[in-house]
Write an enzyme that holds these catalytic residues in place. Sequence first.
Site, PDB file in Angstrom:
ATOM      1  N   GLU A 190      -0.196  -0.949   6.223  1.00  0.00           N
ATOM      2  CA  GLU A 190       0.750   0.260   6.511  1.00  0.00           C
ATOM      3  C   GLU A 190       0.957   1.382   6.783  1.00  0.00           C
ATOM      4  O   GLU A 190       0.835   1.677   7.307  1.00  0.00           O
ATOM      5  CB  GLU A 190       2.545  -0.845   6.151  1.00  0.00           C
ATOM      6  CG  GLU A 190       3.467  -0.350   6.773  1.00  0.00           C
ATOM      7  CD  GLU A 190       4.192   1.516   7.547  1.00  0.00           C
ATOM      8  OE1 GLU A 190       5.263   1.605   7.951  1.00  0.00           O
ATOM      9  OE2 GLU A 190       3.840   1.607   5.754  1.00  0.00           O
ATOM     10  N   ASP A 224       0.890  -1.530   0.022  1.00  0.00           N
ATOM     11  CA  ASP A 224       0.423  -0.050   0.033  1.00  0.00           C
ATOM     12  C   ASP A 224       1.139   0.980   0.119  1.00  0.00           C
ATOM     13  O   ASP A 224       1.820   1.276   0.122  1.00  0.00           O
ATOM     14  CB  ASP A 224      -1.291  -0.186   1.162  1.00  0.00           C
ATOM     15  CG  ASP A 224      -0.355  -0.026   2.565  1.00  0.00           C
ATOM     16  OD1 ASP A 224       0.686  -0.653   2.489  1.00  0.00           O
ATOM     17  OD2 ASP A 224      -0.418   1.027   3.849  1.00  0.00           O
TER      18      ASP A 224
END
Length: 379
Positions: A136, A74
């Site tokens: 994250e 991500d």
Amino acid sequence: MSFRDPVPLAQALIRCPSVTPEDAGALDVLAGALEELGFACHHIRSATGGPEIRNLYARLGTEAPNLCFAGHTDVVPPGKGWTVEPFAAGIDQGRLFGRGSADMKGAIACFVAAVARLLEDGAPKGSLSLLITGDEEGPAVDGTVKVLDWLAARGERIDCCIVGEPTNPRKLGDMMKIGRRGSLNCRLTVFGTQGHSAYPHLADNPIPRLLDILRRLTEAPLDEGTPHFQASTLALTTVDVGNPATNVIPAEARAGFNIRFNDLHSGASLERWIRDTVAQAGGEVEIKVEVSGESFLTPPGALSDALAEAAFEVTGLRPELSTSGGTSDARFIKNHCPVVEFGLVGQTMHKSDEHVSVADMEALTEIYRRVLVRLAAPS
């Protein structure tokens, strides 16, 4: 696609606009590459914190020790100010551009390439694994922690872990992280009694008490640091009374601050200190504390030694063993095994025109390969 070259895989990952919480196909691209290399891939989904998050755990081998690479696909939103398309993954003058190139799709591709090169000499000793999350950059409640829980439920363990965060400030080989400071956020609301500013004796002004509390909290250093940690810091982040009027004493005054703390403290010990300090000032005060991560340290040992030697052989630099910077998912992994962080240069991470050097990607691949040779070379 040749997996021994990290660039094509990095480009394929960058072209997936996986802005948290969207995956945009990034983990499917990665799983496809790993399956071709012989990894067994498991997709772990979780939605306790909101939208469903996809995570990937891939393992090659079944025996111990299990050397893991952890990271995330991500990315943060691209924002404005780009001179290139943020998800085009173009190369210009030896630099690979794109959101996530530095943080941290580039490092993921480098580790995969290092594994591909290692496998040319045979199966590794023990097992190799990758723990890759899609959560994250977001709340981090449905990512790495959920995969670690899933592994524990299966009876699987990780014996050591490299996190591919962009740890190098200027040059590849500058720095590895062997720990991180903890982070605590606090919100204070001091209550008083509203009144006319011409009649202060008829009101209870919360502002002087708030200022007194902040003075008490900031008047002395929290500590002087340790051999591996800098001194803990308290930074005021907001002071607000929400009062546009010039002739009204407000009923409330609020402040917020962030503490980055070393291993001389814990979130609980700092909360006790905050509450004790606030109590000394008296009055009615609401205190809200949130600890997003405790401090941790992986003492120098076999893993950091292998990484430092490999980095020196490839770059001529011996990485500084650092605990600086913000938090990362290493804060979750440290409860399970020794963990160090080492990746590409982070100068442009989260910025417009984020990019990495293609030469650095080749060098990082070789560093990772040499670490694998030291710790997981084929028998």
